[in-house]
Design a protein around this motif. Structure first.
Motif, PDB file in Angstrom:
ATOM      1  N   ASN A 186       0.808  -1.211   0.000  1.00 31.08           N
ATOM      2  CA  ASN A 186       0.000   0.000   0.000  1.00 31.08           C
ATOM      3  C   ASN A 186       0.849   1.272   0.000  1.00 31.08           C
ATOM      4  N   TYR A 189      -2.799  -6.203  -3.409  1.00 26.51           N
ATOM      5  CA  TYR A 189      -3.582  -5.392  -2.472  1.00 26.51           C
ATOM      6  C   TYR A 189      -4.558  -4.552  -3.269  1.00 26.51           C
ATOM      7  N   ALA A 190      -5.867  -4.760  -3.013  1.00 30.63           N
ATOM      8  CA  ALA A 190      -6.893  -4.029  -3.760  1.00 30.63           C
ATOM      9  C   ALA A 190      -8.088  -3.794  -2.853  1.00 30.63           C
ATOM     10  N   GLY A 191      -8.562  -2.555  -2.798  1.00 24.16           N
ATOM     11  CA  GLY A 191      -9.758  -2.227  -2.033  1.00 24.16           C
ATOM     12  C   GLY A 191      -9.643  -2.482  -0.553  1.00 24.16           C
ATOM     13  N   GLY A 192      -8.451  -2.332   0.022  1.00 22.76           N
ATOM     14  CA  GLY A 192      -8.267  -2.578   1.441  1.00 22.76           C
ATOM     15  C   GLY A 192      -8.203  -4.040   1.820  1.00 22.76           C
ATOM     16  N   THR A 193      -8.075  -4.933   0.855  1.00 24.75           N
ATOM     17  CA  THR A 193      -8.041  -6.375   1.105  1.00 24.75           C
ATOM     18  C   THR A 193      -6.818  -6.975   0.444  1.00 24.75           C
ATOM     19  N   TYR A 222      -4.890 -10.152  -1.254  1.00 21.92           N
ATOM     20  CA  TYR A 222      -5.225 -11.342  -2.017  1.00 21.92           C
ATOM     21  C   TYR A 222      -3.954 -12.122  -2.336  1.00 21.92           C
ATOM     22  N   LYS A 256      -8.664 -14.728  -1.085  1.00 19.30           N
ATOM     23  CA  LYS A 256      -8.735 -13.682  -0.072  1.00 19.30           C
ATOM     24  C   LYS A 256      -7.943 -14.114   1.159  1.00 19.30           C
TER      25      LYS A 256
END
Length: 408
Positions: free
Chosen positions: A238, A261-265, A267, A277
């Motif tokens: 991030n 890392y995408a959308g606060g999650t 993977y 996830k």
């Protein structure tokens, strides 16, 4: 015979006049042949008629939603009868709430701390959530203190009064008045039940045990700052933050290539299947239990259980170890699992081609000394015929073993 006309948008005329089109309609065609039925195509519904119907239905729904409840239209207040009781066995309060429509709600409070009659009357603050309220209290001291005509001298009573005034401020209209014992007998009965015979209350009366004074409650905000195995990866992907140690930084960069890392999650990347996830071990334990013991529980083995979690789209590093630990702790799996009859170690077979071709020799000692100074015993057994020979020895040496073996 009167002729019947039927309006329909389905091709019933062609089907019933030609039964050979469909064999299933033959029976219906025979039954309906005795009636003079004519078929006419249904005309199209005008768009304006359909629009008028939708407008009328919407207006009725809006009228039903906008109408206020009967209690609010009348403007009558909710009436609350309160009474407190204190004895050697304990203290409590009884509440009787009457709605504008006449519905009665009874409630009893059992205090798990020492309190006097006056404190018990003030401890149960008026319930919020209503615009208009009227409280009926038997204690004149409580009523005059709430109205402000009497001044509270004790610190505990001052705190209770401050708490009560905070709740009263939430009402648009609030009144409190003193009533006689006859008018407040039901609340008085509830308070005595809660303070004396707590273990024998009827199931129809709700009793709540208050373990702490309302004036002593402290608001605590829970802060979760525990770091997980995903924290370093998320910080690096991030914002590019790396650890101070060069070795750890190199390892983190090498591991980060497998994650996204995408959308606060976070993977886990995969080239042949969708991304997985990432989860914490606590969340993974919930997923494992749902798959293993949930609605569609199969109680499968640990490897299959871990594979199912991965196929569902979840990943954490210890998925296989956690699955094995869960299966080992599952009582149903341990009770109904098939028994394993395999030996703990690999067995080494010993093949003897013919009798007296292979012997096994062992030494037994010590024995009481016998005539001839014999103290030891040499035992030999043939693997094929199970023939056994024994020879006493006075001393243990390689020469003695060779001599005894030659004699046997």
């Amino acid at each position: 015979m009167n002729k019947n006309l039927r309006q329909t948008d389905q091709p019933l005329r062609q089907i019933l006049t030609k039964p050979e089109v469909s064999s299933r309609m033959t029976k219906w065609a025979v039954e309906l042949a005795e009636h003079d039925i004519g078929y006419r195509s249904r005309t199209a519904i005008k768009a304006q008629a359909l629009a008028d119907f939708l407008v009328e239905g919407a207006s009725l729904a809006m009228t039903g939603q906008d109408s206020p409840p009967s209690g609010e239209r009348s403007g009558e207040p909710w009436i609350l009868f309160v009474d407190g009781a204190s004895s050697k066995e304990g203290s409590g309060a009884g509440l009787l709430l009457i709605s504008p429509t006449g519905e009665e709600l009874t409630y009893a409070l059992r205090f798990d701390f020492p309190a006097s009659n006056t404190e018990a009357g003030l401890a149960d603050s008026p319930p919020d959530g209503y615009n208009r309220g009227q409280s009926q209290e038997r204690s004149q001291l409580v009523v005059l203190q709430v109205r402000g005509e009497y001044e509270a001298k004790e610190d505990v009573m001052k705190k209770y009064l401050a708490k009560v005034r905070e709740v009263i401020a939430l009402f648009d209209i609030f009144e409190i008045e003193r009533v006689s014992i006859s008018q407040n007998k039901r609340a008085d009965a509830l308070s005595k039940l809660a303070s004396s015979s707590f273990a024998h209350l009827s199931k129809e009366v709700l009793v709540e045990v208050v373990k702490q004074k309302s004036i002593d409650q402290v608001q605590v905000l829970a802060i979760d700052s525990s770091a997980t195995w995903m924290t370093s990866l998320m910080n690096f992907l991030n914002s590019g933050v790396l650890p101070g140690d060069k070795t750890e930084a190199y390892r983190l960069q090498f591991r980060a290539a497998k994650y996204a890392y995408a959308g606060g999650t976070l993977y886990r990347r995969s080239y042949l299947s969708p991304w997985l996830k990432c989860m914490t071990p606590e969340e993974g334990d919930y997923v494992l239990r749902e798959v293993h013991e949930g609605l569609c529980a199969a109680h499968v083995g640990s490897r299959v259980l871990a594979k199912k979690c991965l196929l569902l789209g979840y990943y954490w590093p210890s998925v296989f170890q956690d699955a094995a630990a869960l299966v080992q702790k599952c009582r149903a799996c341990q009770v109904h699992a098939p028994l394993c009859h395999q030996p703990a170690r690999k067995m080494v077979p010993i093949h003897s081609p013919w009798p007296f071709a292979q012997w096994g020799i062992d030494l037994l000692d010590p024995f009481p000394r016998a005539p001839g100074r014999y103290e030891y015993l040499e035992v030999a057994i043939d693997y094929f015929t199970k023939w056994m020979e024994a020879e006493p020895l006075a001393t243990i040496s390689g020469r003695q073993f060779r001599i005894s073996s030659g004699e046997t």
